[in-house]
Motif scaffolding. Structure first.
Motif, PDB file in Angstrom:
ATOM      1  N   ALA A  83       0.854  -1.182   0.000  1.00 27.07           N
ATOM      2  CA  ALA A  83       0.000   0.000   0.000  1.00 27.07           C
ATOM      3  C   ALA A  83       0.888   1.230   0.000  1.00 27.07           C
ATOM      4  O   ALA A  83       1.988   1.224   0.562  1.00 27.07           O
ATOM      5  CB  ALA A  83      -0.933   0.003   1.199  1.00 27.07           C
ATOM      6  N   LEU A  84       0.393   2.277  -0.620  1.00 26.66           N
ATOM      7  CA  LEU A  84       1.126   3.534  -0.692  1.00 26.66           C
ATOM      8  C   LEU A  84       0.209   4.646  -0.216  1.00 26.66           C
ATOM      9  O   LEU A  84      -0.943   4.741  -0.653  1.00 26.66           O
ATOM     10  CB  LEU A  84       1.580   3.807  -2.131  1.00 26.66           C
ATOM     11  CG  LEU A  84       2.276   5.151  -2.393  1.00 26.66           C
ATOM     12  CD1 LEU A  84       3.629   5.185  -1.686  1.00 26.66           C
ATOM     13  CD2 LEU A  84       2.441   5.364  -3.899  1.00 26.66           C
ATOM     14  N   GLY A  85       0.724   5.490   0.685  1.00 24.21           N
ATOM     15  CA  GLY A  85      -0.107   6.575   1.170  1.00 24.21           C
ATOM     16  C   GLY A  85       0.555   7.328   2.300  1.00 24.21           C
ATOM     17  O   GLY A  85       1.715   7.056   2.654  1.00 24.21           O
ATOM     18  N   PRO A  86      -0.177   8.287   2.890  1.00 22.53           N
ATOM     19  CA  PRO A  86       0.369   9.038   4.023  1.00 22.53           C
ATOM     20  C   PRO A  86       0.772   8.114   5.164  1.00 22.53           C
ATOM     21  O   PRO A  86       0.041   7.177   5.502  1.00 22.53           O
ATOM     22  CB  PRO A  86      -0.795   9.958   4.428  1.00 22.53           C
ATOM     23  CG  PRO A  86      -1.629  10.074   3.196  1.00 22.53           C
ATOM     24  CD  PRO A  86      -1.515   8.748   2.498  1.00 22.53           C
ATOM     25  N   TYR A  87       1.912   8.387   5.740  1.00 21.71           N
ATOM     26  CA  TYR A  87       2.442   7.519   6.789  1.00 21.71           C
ATOM     27  C   TYR A  87       1.474   7.419   7.964  1.00 21.71           C
ATOM     28  O   TYR A  87       1.193   6.327   8.458  1.00 21.71           O
ATOM     29  CB  TYR A  87       3.796   8.056   7.262  1.00 21.71           C
ATOM     30  CG  TYR A  87       4.445   7.204   8.332  1.00 21.71           C
ATOM     31  CD1 TYR A  87       5.188   6.087   7.986  1.00 21.71           C
ATOM     32  CD2 TYR A  87       4.307   7.514   9.685  1.00 21.71           C
ATOM     33  CE1 TYR A  87       5.781   5.291   8.954  1.00 21.71           C
ATOM     34  CE2 TYR A  87       4.897   6.731  10.662  1.00 21.71           C
ATOM     35  CZ  TYR A  87       5.635   5.622  10.291  1.00 21.71           C
ATOM     36  OH  TYR A  87       6.214   4.843  11.260  1.00 21.71           O
ATOM     37  N   ASP A  88       0.955   8.557   8.420  1.00 20.59           N
ATOM     38  CA  ASP A  88       0.065   8.551   9.578  1.00 20.59           C
ATOM     39  C   ASP A  88      -1.204   7.761   9.311  1.00 20.59           C
ATOM     40  O   ASP A  88      -1.691   7.027  10.181  1.00 20.59           O
ATOM     41  CB  ASP A  88      -0.293   9.985   9.981  1.00 20.59           C
ATOM     42  CG  ASP A  88       0.898  10.740  10.546  1.00 20.59           C
ATOM     43  OD1 ASP A  88       1.878  10.080  10.938  1.00 20.59           O
ATOM     44  OD2 ASP A  88       0.850  11.988  10.589  1.00 20.59           O
ATOM     45  N   ALA A  89      -1.753   7.890   8.088  1.00 17.78           N
ATOM     46  CA  ALA A  89      -2.976   7.171   7.752  1.00 17.78           C
ATOM     47  C   ALA A  89      -2.736   5.660   7.741  1.00 17.78           C
ATOM     48  O   ALA A  89      -3.576   4.880   8.192  1.00 17.78           O
ATOM     49  CB  ALA A  89      -3.501   7.631   6.399  1.00 17.78           C
ATOM     50  N   GLY A  90      -1.581   5.244   7.228  1.00 24.56           N
ATOM     51  CA  GLY A  90      -1.262   3.820   7.205  1.00 24.56           C
ATOM     52  C   GLY A  90      -1.109   3.239   8.593  1.00 24.56           C
ATOM     53  O   GLY A  90      -1.580   2.135   8.880  1.00 24.56           O
ATOM     54  N   VAL A  91      -0.458   3.989   9.480  1.00 30.59           N
ATOM     55  CA  VAL A  91      -0.282   3.531  10.860  1.00 30.59           C
ATOM     56  C   VAL A  91      -1.631   3.472  11.581  1.00 30.59           C
ATOM     57  O   VAL A  91      -1.915   2.535  12.334  1.00 30.59           O
ATOM     58  CB  VAL A  91       0.710   4.438  11.602  1.00 30.59           C
ATOM     59  CG1 VAL A  91       0.766   4.068  13.085  1.00 30.59           C
ATOM     60  CG2 VAL A  91       2.097   4.323  10.976  1.00 30.59           C
ATOM     61  N   ASP A  92      -2.479   4.481  11.329  1.00 36.75           N
ATOM     62  CA  ASP A  92      -3.807   4.484  11.958  1.00 36.75           C
ATOM     63  C   ASP A  92      -4.625   3.275  11.519  1.00 36.75           C
ATOM     64  O   ASP A  92      -5.328   2.661  12.334  1.00 36.75           O
ATOM     65  CB  ASP A  92      -4.555   5.768  11.596  1.00 36.75           C
ATOM     66  CG  ASP A  92      -3.979   6.997  12.287  1.00 36.75           C
ATOM     67  OD1 ASP A  92      -3.228   6.812  13.269  1.00 36.75           O
ATOM     68  OD2 ASP A  92      -4.275   8.115  11.836  1.00 36.75           O
ATOM     69  N   GLU A  93      -4.557   2.925  10.232  1.00 38.86           N
ATOM     70  CA  GLU A  93      -5.292   1.768   9.733  1.00 38.86           C
ATOM     71  C   GLU A  93      -4.777   0.482  10.380  1.00 38.86           C
ATOM     72  O   GLU A  93      -5.561  -0.419  10.717  1.00 38.86           O
ATOM     73  CB  GLU A  93      -5.155   1.678   8.217  1.00 38.86           C
ATOM     74  CG  GLU A  93      -5.819   0.451   7.593  1.00 38.86           C
ATOM     75  CD  GLU A  93      -7.308   0.386   7.868  1.00 38.86           C
ATOM     76  OE1 GLU A  93      -7.846  -0.736   7.918  1.00 38.86           O
ATOM     77  OE2 GLU A  93      -7.934   1.457   8.031  1.00 38.86           O
ATOM     78  N   LEU A  94      -3.466   0.416  10.582  1.00 40.27           N
ATOM     79  CA  LEU A  94      -2.885  -0.757  11.237  1.00 40.27           C
ATOM     80  C   LEU A  94      -3.393  -0.880  12.664  1.00 40.27           C
ATOM     81  O   LEU A  94      -3.768  -1.974  13.116  1.00 40.27           O
ATOM     82  CB  LEU A  94      -1.352  -0.650  11.230  1.00 40.27           C
ATOM     83  CG  LEU A  94      -0.572  -1.857  11.746  1.00 40.27           C
ATOM     84  CD1 LEU A  94      -0.828  -3.082  10.878  1.00 40.27           C
ATOM     85  CD2 LEU A  94       0.919  -1.546  11.788  1.00 40.27           C
ATOM     86  N   PHE A  95      -3.466   0.233  13.381  1.00 39.00           N
ATOM     87  CA  PHE A  95      -3.958   0.204  14.750  1.00 39.00           C
ATOM     88  C   PHE A  95      -5.448  -0.142  14.799  1.00 39.00           C
ATOM     89  O   PHE A  95      -5.904  -0.821  15.729  1.00 39.00           O
ATOM     90  CB  PHE A  95      -3.704   1.541  15.440  1.00 39.00           C
ATOM     91  CG  PHE A  95      -2.311   1.694  15.977  1.00 39.00           C
ATOM     92  CD1 PHE A  95      -1.845   0.851  16.976  1.00 39.00           C
ATOM     93  CD2 PHE A  95      -1.460   2.678  15.490  1.00 39.00           C
ATOM     94  CE1 PHE A  95      -0.559   0.969  17.472  1.00 39.00           C
ATOM     95  CE2 PHE A  95      -0.168   2.808  15.979  1.00 39.00           C
ATOM     96  CZ  PHE A  95       0.284   1.953  16.981  1.00 39.00           C
ATOM     97  N   ARG A  96      -6.211   0.308  13.810  1.00 38.89           N
ATOM     98  CA  ARG A  96      -7.632  -0.053  13.769  1.00 38.89           C
ATOM     99  C   ARG A  96      -7.799  -1.555  13.567  1.00 38.89           C
ATOM    100  O   ARG A  96      -8.677  -2.188  14.169  1.00 38.89           O
ATOM    101  CB  ARG A  96      -8.338   0.721  12.656  1.00 38.89           C
ATOM    102  CG  ARG A  96      -8.665   2.158  13.013  1.00 38.89           C
ATOM    103  CD  ARG A  96      -9.657   2.753  12.015  1.00 38.89           C
ATOM    104  NE  ARG A  96      -9.057   2.904  10.703  1.00 38.89           N
ATOM    105  CZ  ARG A  96      -8.414   3.998  10.293  1.00 38.89           C
ATOM    106  NH1 ARG A  96      -8.304   5.025  11.115  1.00 38.89           N
ATOM    107  NH2 ARG A  96      -7.912   4.069   9.073  1.00 38.89           N
ATOM    108  N   THR A  97      -6.951  -2.125  12.711  1.00 42.20           N
ATOM    109  CA  THR A  97      -7.011  -3.573  12.493  1.00 42.20           C
ATOM    110  C   THR A  97      -6.704  -4.332  13.779  1.00 42.20           C
ATOM    111  O   THR A  97      -7.426  -5.269  14.158  1.00 42.20           O
ATOM    112  CB  THR A  97      -6.016  -3.984  11.394  1.00 42.20           C
ATOM    113  OG1 THR A  97      -6.333  -3.307  10.184  1.00 42.20           O
ATOM    114  CG2 THR A  97      -6.062  -5.492  11.160  1.00 42.20           C
ATOM    115  N   TYR A  98      -5.646  -3.923  14.468  1.00 36.58           N
ATOM    116  CA  TYR A  98      -5.314  -4.568  15.731  1.00 36.58           C
ATOM    117  C   TYR A  98      -6.390  -4.312  16.781  1.00 36.58           C
ATOM    118  O   TYR A  98      -6.672  -5.174  17.621  1.00 36.58           O
ATOM    119  CB  TYR A  98      -3.958  -4.065  16.229  1.00 36.58           C
ATOM    120  CG  TYR A  98      -2.782  -4.592  15.436  1.00 36.58           C
ATOM    121  CD1 TYR A  98      -2.764  -5.890  14.971  1.00 36.58           C
ATOM    122  CD2 TYR A  98      -1.683  -3.786  15.145  1.00 36.58           C
ATOM    123  CE1 TYR A  98      -1.693  -6.385  14.243  1.00 36.58           C
ATOM    124  CE2 TYR A  98      -0.602  -4.269  14.412  1.00 36.58           C
ATOM    125  CZ  TYR A  98      -0.617  -5.564  13.970  1.00 36.58           C
ATOM    126  OH  TYR A  98       0.436  -6.054  13.250  1.00 36.58           O
TER     127      TYR A  98
END
Length: 264
Positions: A83-98
């Protein structure tokens, strides 16, 4: 050029690799080798920041140079994601998954404790033990997926995940119908049929790539057959269990439908 930092998110790529952006190396995961002894596995989840001066308007080329000597499984098994995108958005999505996984653990913990308590406090309460085991299997599956959240695990961890998921999937496929047989007071000898069907699907139909899908259909059919027999015999709880199974079947279908609508 975006103001916020952007990153390339790579996960479940069980190799050692270098990442190139328009021919410029921007990241490295592990150490590429010419054989198993010279290759060093990388991490399972990698976030590679893209230098601001490379984020120009237009088309770009991302290239992975890799070596592949540290896995026991063929390429057809891999489920690598990028995936490619804003760093903060990617980290937030990872935390939502967890976060969703933690929520699942919390939901299952309550019936697990309750059924264990009933098992040890009642006589002839094997049904409570079976349901507790179903909860434990699902919770172990969630815990396995959470391991990368607490540690930088190597990409070879996927090999352990395969073994764990195979074991848990088989256990769930047998335990849920066994629990229903006990819940509806059907003969325990029917468990032999459940075991035979599960073994036949696992050995002759399912493969590593499609194991989860094949066993999901199997456990749904077995559970539906037991529930249908309970409805025909007018056993208590038959309608409730049929509703639960219907909800479990509808959930992925509705989820896929909503995902498709959102993509339009």
């Amino acid at each position: 050029t975006p103001e916020a930092p952007w990153a390339l998110f790579l996960s479940n790529i069980t190799t050692a690799y270098d990442v190139y952006w328009d021919g410029v190396r921007i990241g490295r995961n592990g150490l590429i080798g010419t054989g198993e002894s010279s290759e060093t596995p990388g991490l399972l989840h990698v976030r590679t920041l893209i230098p601001a001066h490379l984020l120009t308007a237009g088309r770009h080329t991302v290239l992975l140079r890799l070596s592949h000597h540290r896995t026991l499984y063929g390429w057809e098994w891999y489920n690598g994601r990028s995936a490619l995108g804003p760093y903060d958005a990617g980290v937030d999505e990872l935390f939502r998954t967890y976060g969703r996984t933690f929520f699942t653990l919390g939901i299952l913990f309550i019936p697990l404790v309750l059924n264990l308590f009933l098992f040890f406090s009642r006589e002839n309460a094997a049904g409570h033990l079976l349901f507790s085991l179903v909860c434990i299997v699902v919770m172990l599956d969630a815990v396995t997926s959470l391991v990368p959240a607490f540690a930088d695990v190597p990409s070879t961890f996927v090999q352990w995940q395969v073994v764990i998921y195979h074991t848990l999937t088989l256990a769930f496929t047998m335990l849920l119908p066994a629990f229903l047989l006990r819940f509806f007071s059907f003969p325990t000898a029917w468990n032999v049929l459940i075991l035979a069907v599960t073994a036949a699907v696992y050995l002759f139909i399912a493969d590593t790539t499609h194991l989860f899908g094949a066993m999901s259909v199997t456990v749904l059919l077995l559970s539906s057959a037991v529930t249908a027999a309970a409805l025909r015999a007018k056993r208590d709880g038959g309608l409730l269990m049929a509703a639960v199974l219907a909800a479990g079947l509808a959930a992925p279908i509705l989820g896929a439908a909503f995902t498709g609508l959102a993509a339009v």
